[in-house]
Scaffold this active site. Structure first.
Site, PDB file in Angstrom:
ATOM      1  N   THR A  44      28.499  28.371   7.261  1.00 16.18           N
ATOM      2  CA  THR A  44      27.985  27.607   8.400  1.00 16.18           C
ATOM      3  C   THR A  44      26.510  27.937   8.601  1.00 16.18           C
ATOM      4  OG1 THR A  44      28.491  29.262  10.118  1.00 16.18           O
ATOM      5  CG2 THR A  44      30.263  27.731   9.497  1.00 16.18           C
ATOM      6  N   GLY A  45      25.794  27.007   9.212  1.00 12.81           N
ATOM      7  CA  GLY A  45      24.350  27.190   9.342  1.00 12.81           C
ATOM      8  C   GLY A  45      23.685  27.207   7.981  1.00 12.81           C
ATOM      9  N   ALA A  46      24.142  26.317   7.076  1.00 14.62           N
ATOM     10  CA  ALA A  46      23.718  26.369   5.681  1.00 14.62           C
ATOM     11  C   ALA A  46      22.445  25.589   5.392  1.00 14.62           C
ATOM     12  CB  ALA A  46      24.841  25.846   4.780  1.00 14.62           C
ATOM     13  N   SER A  47      21.898  24.883   6.370  1.00 17.85           N
ATOM     14  CA  SER A  47      20.765  24.001   6.083  1.00 17.85           C
ATOM     15  C   SER A  47      19.436  24.733   6.007  1.00 17.85           C
ATOM     16  CB  SER A  47      20.673  22.893   7.140  1.00 17.85           C
ATOM     17  OG  SER A  47      20.524  23.445   8.434  1.00 17.85           O
ATOM     18  N   GLY A  49      17.294  28.926   6.253  1.00 16.77           N
ATOM     19  CA  GLY A  49      17.298  30.371   6.397  1.00 16.77           C
ATOM     20  C   GLY A  49      18.343  31.114   5.601  1.00 16.77           C
ATOM     21  N   ILE A  50      19.006  32.061   6.283  1.00 16.84           N
ATOM     22  CA  ILE A  50      19.957  32.953   5.617  1.00 16.84           C
ATOM     23  C   ILE A  50      21.111  32.175   4.995  1.00 16.84           C
ATOM     24  CG2 ILE A  50      21.524  34.906   5.943  1.00 16.84           C
ATOM     25  CD1 ILE A  50      19.770  35.717   8.348  1.00 16.84           C
ATOM     26  N   GLY A  51      21.620  31.187   5.708  1.00 17.29           N
ATOM     27  CA  GLY A  51      22.746  30.413   5.195  1.00 17.29           C
ATOM     28  C   GLY A  51      22.394  29.662   3.928  1.00 17.29           C
ATOM     29  N   TYR A 190      21.700  35.008  24.600  1.00 17.96           N
ATOM     30  CA  TYR A 190      21.949  35.248  23.178  1.00 17.96           C
ATOM     31  C   TYR A 190      22.830  36.479  22.973  1.00 17.96           C
ATOM     32  CZ  TYR A 190      20.945  36.349  18.263  1.00 17.96           C
ATOM     33  OH  TYR A 190      21.047  36.655  16.928  1.00 17.96           O
TER      34      TYR A 190
END
Length: 291
Positions: A44-47, A49-51, A190
């Site tokens: 998830t969050g693959a678009s 940075g880290i992902g 956060y």
């Protein structure tokens, strides 16, 4: 610092400080291939940075990477790049704040791929704002809790039964070192949302371990990404995206219970023994900087 900037592009002093403060582990190509080749890895969050960096490395090691993020265009470009490099990737655009959409996503994944071998919970929302600027911004808290806590919980509630029935599966949670530290001013929304999922996963992990499902919590230090860019961290040593994705690959390969900066345990002990003094210290530091 852009998400593609190499480690060597940083000043020497920062590179040395980062190595001392946040030593990272990069699994060998052989070990990573053995851990993920032919397996379904959900990121998830693959678009960005880290992902994104993790997905590229996992696909190069032979994983079938299932890419989740809101940005359909970015996912399609990443899928095309991975495919062109000889990997296998599938894009699944989804908004982690939409619980019904997350539930449908999980069902689609199981229908299309049968099971998930590894889930990397990387999607995150960061907000840094003092409380006196948050009185009329309740949505700051709801959107961070949705992305950082409720969305991942909704996803796992659908995926976990299949993992447990198969007797295998690994969950990697990209958390933050802030969860282990004394609560910091301006990071209430956060910090609370990340702590909520951290506690949830660690609690659930004790229940699912007997079924062969494991979990790793990565208490990631500062990583220079577009998410951290709005806050001026220019004088703070941090990891590059490449270094952070090495930690994710290490978590997938070695499956430790947690990965954290070496100095987090002494600080936790000190905080536990001097909670009131730590609180006063942070309050005075915040006042000196000016609210």
């Amino acid at each position: 610092m852009s998400e593609t900037q190499p480690t060597t592009g940083r000043p020497l002093a920062e590179r040395v400080a980062a190595k001392l403060l946040y030593p990272t582990s990069r699994p060998s190509a052989k070990d990573l291939h053995a851990a993920v080749s032919g397996r379904n890895v959900l990121v998830t969050g693959a678009s960005h940075g880290i992902g994104k960096a993790s997905a590229r490395k996992l696909a190069a090691a032979g994983a079938t990477v299932l890419l989740v993020a809101r940005s359909a265009g970015e996912l399609e470009r990443l899928t095309a790049a991975i495919t062109a490099a000889g990997g296998v990737a599938h894009a699944y655009p989804a908004d982690m704040t939409d619980m019904d959409a997350v539930d449908r996503l999980a069902s689609r994944l199981l229908t299309a791929h049968g099971h998930i071998d590894v889930l990397i919970n990387n999607a995150g929302k960061s907000i840094r704002r003092p409380i006196d600027e948050s009185y009329d911004r309740f949505h700051d808290f709801t959107r961070t809790i949705d992305v950082n806590y409720l969305g991942p919980v909704r996803l796992l509630l659908t995926l976990l039964p299949a993992m447990r029935s198969r007797g295998s599966g690994h969950i990697v949670n990209v958390s933050t070192w802030g969860v282990l530290m004394p609560p910091a001013p301006r990071w209430a929304a956060y910090g609370a949302s990340k702590a909520a999922f951290d506690v949830w996963l660690r609690s659930v992990a004790t229940e699912i371990a007997a079924d062969g499902v494991t979990a790793t919590s990565i208490y990631m230090p500062l990583v220079h990404t577009r998410m951290s860019a709005p806050t001026d961290f220019s004088r703070v040593p941090g990891l590059t995206v490449d270094e952070a994705s090495d930690l994710v690959c290490h978590a997938v390969t070695a499956k430790p219970v947690e990965i954290a900066p070496w100095w987090s345990t002494p600080i936790q002990v000190w905080t536990g023994l001097t909670r009131s003094r730590a609180q006063h210290f942070l309050a005075r530091a915040f006042q000196r900087r000016g609210a």
